[in-house]
Design an enzyme around this catalytic site. Structure first.
Site, PDB file in Angstrom:
ATOM      1  CE  LYS A  63      -3.934  -2.329  -0.027  1.00  0.00           C
ATOM      2  NZ  LYS A  63      -3.737  -3.589  -0.147  1.00  0.00           N
TER       3      LYS A  63
HETATM    4  C1  LIG Z   1     -10.095  -3.314  -1.654  1.00  0.00           C
HETATM    5  C2  LIG Z   1      -9.601  -3.884  -0.668  1.00  0.00           C
HETATM    6  N1  LIG Z   1      -9.977  -3.839   0.558  1.00  0.00           N
HETATM    7  C3  LIG Z   1      -9.941  -4.550   1.633  1.00  0.00           C
HETATM    8  C4  LIG Z   1      -8.167  -5.263   1.739  1.00  0.00           C
HETATM    9  C5  LIG Z   1      -7.994  -6.042   2.947  1.00  0.00           C
HETATM   10  O1  LIG Z   1      -6.667  -5.263   3.522  1.00  0.00           O
HETATM   11  P1  LIG Z   1      -5.898  -5.786   4.417  1.00  0.00           P
HETATM   12  O2  LIG Z   1      -5.126  -6.893   3.762  1.00  0.00           O
HETATM   13  O3  LIG Z   1      -5.252  -4.869   5.147  1.00  0.00           O
HETATM   14  O4  LIG Z   1      -6.557  -6.626   5.483  1.00  0.00           O
HETATM   15  C6  LIG Z   1      -7.575  -5.160   0.397  1.00  0.00           C
HETATM   16  C7  LIG Z   1      -6.361  -5.839   0.598  1.00  0.00           C
HETATM   17  O5  LIG Z   1      -5.586  -5.557  -0.323  1.00  0.00           O
HETATM   18  C8  LIG Z   1      -8.224  -4.405  -0.625  1.00  0.00           C
HETATM   19  O6  LIG Z   1      -7.531  -4.383  -1.746  1.00  0.00           O
END
Ligand SMILES: Cc1ncc(COP(=O)(O)O)c(C=O)c1O
Length: 392
Positions: free
Chosen positions: A190
């Protein structure tokens, strides 16, 4: 035109931007011996809330956790329906199932890749309690339209802002328009990373208090400092909560990354602007469309190929990029085509035509602060070379 020369070194799809400052911050945290949730997490929450213009921020160990807690803190559960987009990572939809609610999918606006507000309206029933719009790739959803639908039908809005650190809607950061919550991801790829991590922001005091309880084992008060002088050992468990908190080693990383965010964003923007300019000149690829109300965070740079002009499909295009030593990814395989979802909810091809058409054409290209000018130019040339070779 000259023969395309394949470079020797593979260009990775993603490389996190970490410096000696991050190393020192983590080192200092370990040396302080306060490695679990503590003062750095509290400071990161405070600084993050300020940065995005929200009243409260609750740091967690992932965006998935934040999305789950957002729904729990609004008492969404069995019997409720929650509308979201097929064009997202599975956790957006999985967390709706985790609270016992039913995910209902509304197709995307083909122009932006974000959920289409008209499609949201079509999917509303008396059981609909919430909407989870995703600021897909760092592109932003049309929040005024989504909020007006939500107001009309009394829906809670949990923005999935996993990609949206650095994104703005009508000149103000995502997180500063809130009616409900926004959830960010700090996963390694990210724009701001803590390795793994997430943040839930809200302007609502009650949601903030409930979110802290749900994310902190269901403990009745903020127990992180119960071992400090003056801290109390007494606590109650008032919800069957989750162990979702961030800890100070992550927050130390996050604080440095936040202080470097403008510098990192400027580099992303410069690369994305070059991509936008150059890909606009190639007829068989479409650069992303950014509406006037949006400032794109350039978390992902997603081109769409135009198969009507090519003799190869998207999968083969990716193979060709790989042969030319360019790493890529695809964001996303629609959630509605995943086996759990097709089996449980009976989705079939044709149910979400815009998401399916978009999916068939997309390729995410490398975009990160340390991508050099030479690499950026090379990637553009590689795309140009493939188009030339496989043009109809
Ligand atoms: C659109 C979206 N929502 C939620 C998430 C979940 O994030 P995390 O990996 O921090 O749980 C991601 C992960 O890349 C994502 O791309």
């Amino acid at each position: 035109m000259d023969q395309f020369k394949v470079r020797e070194k593979f260009i990775s799809y993603n490389v996190p931007d970490l410096t000696e400052k991050e190393v020192e911050a983590v080192d200092g945290t370990i040396r302080s011996h306060w490695v679990a949730k503590g003062p750095r997490t509290a400071k990161f929450e405070e600084e993050f809330a300020k940065r995005v213009g929200a009243k409260h921020a609750v740091a967690m160990n992932s965006c998935t956790a934040a999305l789950h807690v957002a729904l729990l803190s609004n008492d969404i559960g069995p019997g409720d329906e929650v509308i979201t987009t097929p064009m997202t990572f599975a956790s957006t939809a999985n967390t709706i199932i985790h609270v016992g609610a039913k995910p209902v999918f509304a197709d995307i606006d083909y122009k932006t890749g974000c959920i289409d507000p008209d499609e949201i309206e079509k999917k509303i029933t008396p059981k609909t309690k919430a909407v989870v719009p995703v600021h897909y790739s760092g592109q932003v959803c049309d929040l005024d339209r989504i909020y007006s639908i939500a107001d009309k039908h009394s829906l809670f809005v949990s923005e999935d802002a996993a990609h949206a650190i650095g994104s703005s809607y009508k000149g103000r950061p995502i997180g500063s328009h809130l009616k409900g919550t926004a959830s960010y991801s700090f996963y390694a790829t990210k724009n701001l990373t803590t390795g793994e991590g997430g943040m839930l922001v809200t302007d609502d005091d009650e949601i903030d208090a409930k979110a802290r309880i749900w994310a902190g084992q269901g403990m009745s008060h903020n127990a992180w400092n119960r071992y400090a002088k003056g801290g109390t050992w007494k606590y109650d468990i008032c919800e069957p909560g989750f162990k979702y908190n961030m800890f100070d080693i992550q927050a130390a990383l996050g604080l440095v990354q936040l202080s470097r965010l403008d510098e990192m964003q400027a580099k992303r923007k410069k690369i994305a602007e070059k991509y936008q300019r150059e890909f606009a000149k190639i007829d068989a690829v479409e650069p992303p469309f950014v509406p006037g109300y949006a400032t794109h965070s350039w978390h992902l740079y997603i081109i769409r190929i135009v198969p009507e002009l090519l003799t190869i499909d998207r999968d083969r295009f990716i193979v060709e990029l790989n042969k030319r030593n360019v790493g890529t990814s695809v964001h996303f395989i629609p959630v509605t085509s995943m086996s759990y979802y097709t089996k449980r909810y009976g989705f079939k091809k044709g149910d979400f035509p815009n998401s399916e058409k978009h999916f068939d054409r997309i390729i995410s290209l490398p975009l990160y602060p340390s991508l050099t000018d030479e690499e950026t130019d090379y990637i553009i040339d590689a795309v140009r070379d493939i188009v030339k070779k496989y043009h109809k």
